[in-house]
Write a protein that holds these residues in place. Structure first.
Motif, mmCIF file in Angstrom:
data_model
loop_
_atom_site.group_PDB
_atom_site.id
_atom_site.type_symbol
_atom_site.label_atom_id
_atom_site.label_comp_id
_atom_site.label_asym_id
_atom_site.label_seq_id
_atom_site.Cartn_x
_atom_site.Cartn_y
_atom_site.Cartn_z
ATOM 1 N N ASP A 1 0.822 -1.204 0.000
ATOM 2 C CA ASP A 1 0.000 0.000 0.000
ATOM 3 C C ASP A 1 0.859 1.259 0.000
ATOM 4 O O ASP A 1 0.479 2.287 -0.560
ATOM 5 C CB ASP A 1 -0.919 -0.015 1.227
ATOM 6 C CG ASP A 1 -2.088 0.947 1.077
ATOM 7 O OD1 ASP A 1 -2.615 1.055 -0.043
ATOM 8 O OD2 ASP A 1 -2.462 1.586 2.069
ATOM 9 N N LYS A 2 2.027 1.199 0.653
ATOM 10 C CA LYS A 2 2.881 2.371 0.775
ATOM 11 C C LYS A 2 3.846 2.552 -0.394
ATOM 12 O O LYS A 2 4.471 3.597 -0.531
ATOM 13 C CB LYS A 2 3.697 2.288 2.080
ATOM 14 C CG LYS A 2 2.860 2.388 3.344
ATOM 15 C CD LYS A 2 2.209 3.754 3.444
ATOM 16 C CE LYS A 2 1.351 3.873 4.690
ATOM 17 N NZ LYS A 2 0.601 5.142 4.716
ATOM 18 N N LEU A 3 3.967 1.538 -1.244
ATOM 19 C CA LEU A 3 4.920 1.613 -2.357
ATOM 20 C C LEU A 3 4.775 2.876 -3.207
ATOM 21 O O LEU A 3 5.769 3.515 -3.553
ATOM 22 C CB LEU A 3 4.777 0.376 -3.252
ATOM 23 C CG LEU A 3 5.448 -0.915 -2.776
ATOM 24 C CD1 LEU A 3 5.092 -2.057 -3.705
ATOM 25 C CD2 LEU A 3 6.967 -0.738 -2.727
ATOM 26 N N ILE B 1 2.874 9.188 -5.944
ATOM 27 C CA ILE B 1 1.633 9.944 -5.791
ATOM 28 C C ILE B 1 1.950 11.418 -5.560
ATOM 29 O O ILE B 1 1.316 12.302 -6.138
ATOM 30 C CB ILE B 1 0.807 9.398 -4.604
ATOM 31 C CG1 ILE B 1 0.386 7.945 -4.859
ATOM 32 C CG2 ILE B 1 -0.422 10.262 -4.364
ATOM 33 C CD1 ILE B 1 -0.442 7.743 -6.087
ATOM 34 N N GLN B 2 2.944 11.691 -4.726
ATOM 35 C CA GLN B 2 3.344 13.074 -4.467
ATOM 36 C C GLN B 2 3.774 13.748 -5.766
ATOM 37 O O GLN B 2 3.380 14.879 -6.062
ATOM 38 C CB GLN B 2 4.482 13.119 -3.454
ATOM 39 C CG GLN B 2 4.971 14.547 -3.173
ATOM 40 C CD GLN B 2 6.104 14.582 -2.166
ATOM 41 O OE1 GLN B 2 6.251 13.668 -1.373
ATOM 42 N NE2 GLN B 2 6.903 15.626 -2.216
ATOM 43 N N LEU B 3 4.549 13.042 -6.561
ATOM 44 C CA LEU B 3 5.061 13.573 -7.818
ATOM 45 C C LEU B 3 3.914 13.911 -8.776
ATOM 46 O O LEU B 3 3.866 14.982 -9.371
ATOM 47 C CB LEU B 3 5.998 12.539 -8.454
ATOM 48 C CG LEU B 3 7.051 13.020 -9.438
ATOM 49 C CD1 LEU B 3 8.037 13.957 -8.768
ATOM 50 C CD2 LEU B 3 7.784 11.817 -10.029
ATOM 51 N N ASN C 1 -1.642 9.884 4.782
ATOM 52 C CA ASN C 1 -1.405 11.210 4.211
ATOM 53 C C ASN C 1 -1.200 11.193 2.703
ATOM 54 O O ASN C 1 -1.492 12.167 2.011
ATOM 55 C CB ASN C 1 -0.195 11.870 4.885
ATOM 56 C CG ASN C 1 -0.513 12.339 6.290
ATOM 57 O OD1 ASN C 1 -1.673 12.494 6.643
ATOM 58 N ND2 ASN C 1 0.504 12.536 7.102
ATOM 59 N N SER C 2 -0.687 10.065 2.172
ATOM 60 C CA SER C 2 -0.461 10.000 0.727
ATOM 61 C C SER C 2 -1.771 10.090 -0.049
ATOM 62 O O SER C 2 -1.804 10.544 -1.182
ATOM 63 C CB SER C 2 0.265 8.701 0.364
ATOM 64 O OG SER C 2 -0.587 7.575 0.515
ATOM 65 N N VAL D 1 -1.139 15.576 1.093
ATOM 66 C CA VAL D 1 -0.693 16.696 1.904
ATOM 67 C C VAL D 1 0.586 17.297 1.334
ATOM 68 O O VAL D 1 0.723 18.501 1.192
ATOM 69 C CB VAL D 1 -0.472 16.261 3.373
ATOM 70 C CG1 VAL D 1 0.226 17.358 4.159
ATOM 71 C CG2 VAL D 1 -1.800 15.914 4.011
ATOM 72 N N ASP D 2 1.551 16.432 0.981
ATOM 73 C CA ASP D 2 2.820 16.930 0.451
ATOM 74 C C ASP D 2 2.669 17.416 -0.986
ATOM 75 O O ASP D 2 3.331 18.363 -1.395
ATOM 76 C CB ASP D 2 3.891 15.829 0.514
ATOM 77 C CG ASP D 2 4.210 15.452 1.947
ATOM 78 O OD1 ASP D 2 4.201 16.345 2.790
ATOM 79 O OD2 ASP D 2 4.447 14.264 2.205
#
Length: 590
Positions: free
Chosen positions: A9-11, A16-18, A378-379, A383-384
């Motif tokens: 799930d975190k991969l 996603i931020q990019l 947060n992803s 947020v970022d």
């Protein structure tokens, strides 16, 4: 143990931020171009003006994508390499135990050592990496095409609205910016034509691609080691179809007397099966005698379904937050190039209102997590990826909005409560008479009953209650909105309703049917009528009647434009809605 559900799930987090940053940059750029376009250009020159804006925007979008894609392909390679190493390393530990215990011949030790250096392993890894990077390129190219198409459509519609006299240039531009912010950049990533937001599509591509590649390589190693059994992982909150087969042992060879066949039972290799679309399950070698089932679920089927429902609700809150951030990015892009003081004030006002909506949505998510015990991700709320500059502006704007809007009815010394219901009128014969003759007698009574309930439930509150009623008057669903301006995920729920229905809801600010009400009636196939009731007790109803819904996007835009023209001409009154219904061939009742 192979990759865990949380690891899978975190991969995509960095990706996603990019892509979130990329989408926000594209939206802001398009909105600046919409705002800077002269919509009063003569018709003969319009195509030249529009083509120039499209060329400039396309160039900028492709430049931004090229920068992000160069980084993303490198990031994808690192993700694949790390994930595969983790999965194979964990499998290797189990095979070494099996060799040590004599369940697997020592002759296989060399095969185990050499597997990651083999041509087959290298080819499988390259294939998975190539497929995912190819999909990433397709997604970003699709996003570029979608951005250009959305800019073209927005410019044409805005120009048509101004040319028809329905809207001023500033109003048309403001409307286009709001719509683009709400829609975001959608890219097509399925042969069926399904569309997703860019960040959603990227998450699916990464999780699915890496999960399937790891699975294929693990099966390749199992074949090398003559391993016939595997155990599938399990996790709380698995989708119901996956809960059927998670945490069990399967045979890789057909006809095993004790264990089901792996491919038939789990659907491995299919989109909806193990290691398919967004699947977070994995598997690992199992040897009877030394292995003990480690993934047998320690929770009941009902517990899993409850957590699944709670998680899906969390995803809905997260989608709503992402939507708010897109809207704010769009508004900020447009207002940054706005020179007209009145128009800028309008963008500032809408930015403040949407900032307050964002804070309410974030608070609703926080409350849901507190009640359910789920963990924040947060992803998924980007947020970022939400630019620091816009984020800080939103925080300050929301505070200003709250300070200025703590009491809508501030005329009574600032102490009057929100949106009071007119109790006397709600209980009068005049209130009930409004609903006579709308439909048949039974449905009229049901509409009256639920209209009254919706107002009473939200007395002194800015919230809305929405009832979906069958044509026999039976309640199908009840939805709530904490604030009338917060759309939440209501549209998705309406579109998924399988039965034909009448929508009944309250309007705390005492306005008649809104544009969003009218367009929902047009866009939702099974929605046959919409009724709003103000807290003053006044009702407004529209049904399709003998008219037709807009068949395509062009007709839908015309419908939306006609409603705006009627409101502009007659004011936001019953008369304007009546005029609109006469033109559309719809039925108006009050």
């Amino acid at each position: 143990m192979a990759l865990t559900p949380s690891q899978l799930d975190k991969l995509p987090d960095s990706m996603i931020q990019l892509m979130s940053e990329l989408q926000d940059e594209i939206i802001s750029d398009i909105c600046r171009r919409i705002r800077k376009t002269n919509l009063l250009t003569p018709t003969a020159e319009w195509q030249i003006v529009k083509a120039n804006q499209l060329t400039l925007s396309s160039r900028e979008v492709k430049k931004r994508i090229a920068q992000k894609l160069k980084i993303s392909e490198k990031a994808v390679k690192e993700l694949y390499t790390d994930a595969v190493k983790t999965a194979i390393r964990e499998d290797e530990k189990i095979y070494k135990f099996a060799i040590a215990d004599g369940l697997v011949s020592g002759d296989y030790r060399e095969k185990l050592t050499n597997y990651t250096r083999s041509v087959a392993f290298s080819n499988a890894l390259k294939k998975g990496l190539k497929n995912t990077n190819g999909l990433m390129r397709n997604l970003t190219n699709s996003a570029a095409a979608a951005a250009n198409r959305q800019l073209s459509d927005a410019l044409d519609l805005a120009y048509l609205e101004v040319a028809s006299g329905a809207f001023t240039p500033q109003e048309a531009q403001f409307k286009a910016v709001k719509k683009l912010g709400a829609d975001g950049i959608k890219c097509v990533n399925y042969k069926s034509g399904r569309t997703d937001q860019l960040d959603v599509a990227v998450r699916r591509a990464i999780v699915t691609g890496i999960g399937k590649t790891c699975g294929d390589l693990q099966l390749g190693l199992a074949a090398e080691m003559d391993c016939q059994l595997v155990e599938v992982s399990s996790h709380l909150g698995a989708r119901p179809s996956h809960a059927e087969w998670q945490g069990q042992i399967y045979s890789l060879v057909k006809g095993h007397p004790k264990y089901p066949y792996f491919y038939d039972a789990t659907g491995y290799g299919t989109g909806d099966g193990l290691c398919g679309w967004n699947c977070r399950h994995s598997f690992f070698p199992y040897f009877e005698g030394i292995s003990k089932p480690a993934n047998e679920p320690e929770f009941s089927r009902s517990e899993n379904e409850r957590v699944y429902r709670d998680t899906q609700k969390q995803r809905a809150y997260e989608r709503a937050i992402r939507k708010s951030k897109r809207e704010l990015a769009a508004l900020d892009g447009a207002r940054s190039v706005e020179n007209d003081p009145a128009a800028k004030a309008r963008y500032d006002s809408e930015f403040a209102r949407k900032s307050a909506v964002l804070k309410r949505r974030e608070a609703a998510l926080a409350e849901h997590l507190k009640v359910t015990g789920l963990l924040p991700d947060n992803s998924r709320v980007r947020v970022d990826g939400f630019g620091r500059s816009v984020s800080q502006k939103a925080v300050h704007a929301a505070k200003r909005y709250a300070a200025g809007k703590t009491n809508i009815n501030s005329g009574n010394g600032g102490n009057r409560p929100y949106y009071p219901a007119n109790a006397d009128f709600l209980n009068s014969a005049a209130f009930k008479k409004q609903f006579e003759g709308l439909f048949d007698l039974k449905l009229d009574k049901a509409v009256c009953k639920y209209s009254q309930l919706a107002v009473v439930e939200n007395d002194n509150k800015p919230s809305e209650t929405i009832y979906l009623l069958s044509e026999s008057g039976r309640k199908l669903k009840k939805l709530t909105k904490k604030h009338y301006s917060d759309s939440g995920d209501v549209s998705g729920i309406l579109l998924s309703e399988k039965h034909e229905f009448i929508l009944v809801h309250n309007h705390p600010n005492n306005t008649p049917l809104s544009l969003s009400d009218i367009m929902a009636l047009n866009d939702v196939d099974n929605m046959k009528a919409v009724i709003s009731v103000g807290h003053d007790g006044k009702a407004c109803a529209v049904s399709i009647g003998s008219g037709k819904k807009a068949a395509n996007e062009f007709d839908r835009n015309l419908l939306e434009m006609n409603f705006g023209r009627c409101i502009r001409k007659h004011g936001q009154t019953d008369k304007a809605i009546q005029a609109f219904c006469n033109e559309a061939g719809w039925k108006y009742g009050k």
